[in-house]
Design a protein around this motif. Structure first.
Motif, PDB file in Angstrom:
ATOM      1  N   THR A   1      -7.328  -2.630   0.108  1.00  0.00           N
ATOM      2  CA  THR A   1      -7.945  -1.553  -0.667  1.00  0.00           C
ATOM      3  C   THR A   1      -8.879  -0.748   0.226  1.00  0.00           C
ATOM      4  N   SER A   2      -9.165   0.454  -0.228  1.00  0.00           N
ATOM      5  CA  SER A   2     -10.193   1.249   0.435  1.00  0.00           C
ATOM      6  C   SER A   2     -11.474   1.091  -0.381  1.00  0.00           C
ATOM      7  N   ASP A   3     -12.544   1.695   0.064  1.00  0.00           N
ATOM      8  CA  ASP A   3     -13.785   1.642  -0.698  1.00  0.00           C
ATOM      9  C   ASP A   3     -13.567   2.297  -2.056  1.00  0.00           C
TER      10      ASP A   3
ATOM     11  N   ASN B   1       0.814  -1.221   0.000  1.00  0.00           N
ATOM     12  CA  ASN B   1       0.000   0.000   0.000  1.00  0.00           C
ATOM     13  C   ASN B   1       0.845   1.267   0.000  1.00  0.00           C
TER      14      ASN B   1
ATOM     15  N   GLY C   1      -7.906   3.302  -4.050  1.00  0.00           N
ATOM     16  CA  GLY C   1      -7.286   4.025  -2.955  1.00  0.00           C
ATOM     17  C   GLY C   1      -5.773   4.041  -2.870  1.00  0.00           C
TER      18      GLY C   1
END
Length: 175
Positions: free
Chosen positions: A133-135, A72, A98
């Motif tokens: 991951t993010s939304d 990330n 993201g």
């Protein structure tokens, strides 16, 4: 993000080769270009892997990046064979899910090689990671209704960087 922060030069990229936290990713439809010579240390992400993600959502993207060894907090530099078409799609995927620091190599592999920069033909694999991951960030996407709502008031600007700097007339308008 400003355009200048997204596109990186070959000079900048060459200095970053081998630095921890910077991952070069070759993205294209055909792996033969990667196999014949890619940026040293670059990993391969095929178009089919990315196009499958349109329906796989965030979990599919996370699995793909985990298997590719991307973290990330990595700076990801994407590039393609010609025109960075597939790399630009990959850029959108990274931003949608993201990833904070993702960039495109200006000119892609063709310009890299034309500038006589180093290439390697050995396949690269990185240790797997646990990518999160993010939304989905829908702000990175223009939907049909967004485009229809812009008729008569908005412009879709498809100029190259050189055209943009010279302030030439865009080639495609909405409305």
């Amino acid at each position: 993000m400003r355009r200048t922060a997204v596109l990186v030069s070959g000079e900048w990229a060459e200095v970053q080769l081998g630095k921890p936290g910077v991952v070069f990713v070759a993205v294209d439809d055909d792996r033969s270009a990667y196999d014949s010579g890619h940026l040293p240390g670059a990993v391969w992400l095929g178009w089919s892997n990315l196009s499958d993600l349109t329906s796989a959502a965030a979990s599919g993207f996370a699995s793909l990046l985990s298997a590719t060894g991307i973290r990330n907090d990595d700076t990801v530099v994407l590039y393609g064979e010609v025109g960075n078409r597939v790399a630009a799609y990959a850029y959108w995927c990274f931003k949608l899910y993201g990833h904070e620091d993702v960039r495109l190599l200006a000119g892609g592999r063709k310009k890299w090689q034309a500038d006589a920069r180093p290439v390697d033909s050995h396949s690269v694999s990185r240790p797997p990671t646990h990518y999160l991951t993010s939304d989905d960030d829908a702000s990175t996407t223009a939907f049909r209704d967004d485009l229809l709502g812009g008729i008569g008031t908005a412009c879709l600007d498809s100029r190259s960087l050189e055209e943009f700097i010279a302030d030439r007339t865009p080639r495609h308008f909405i409305g």
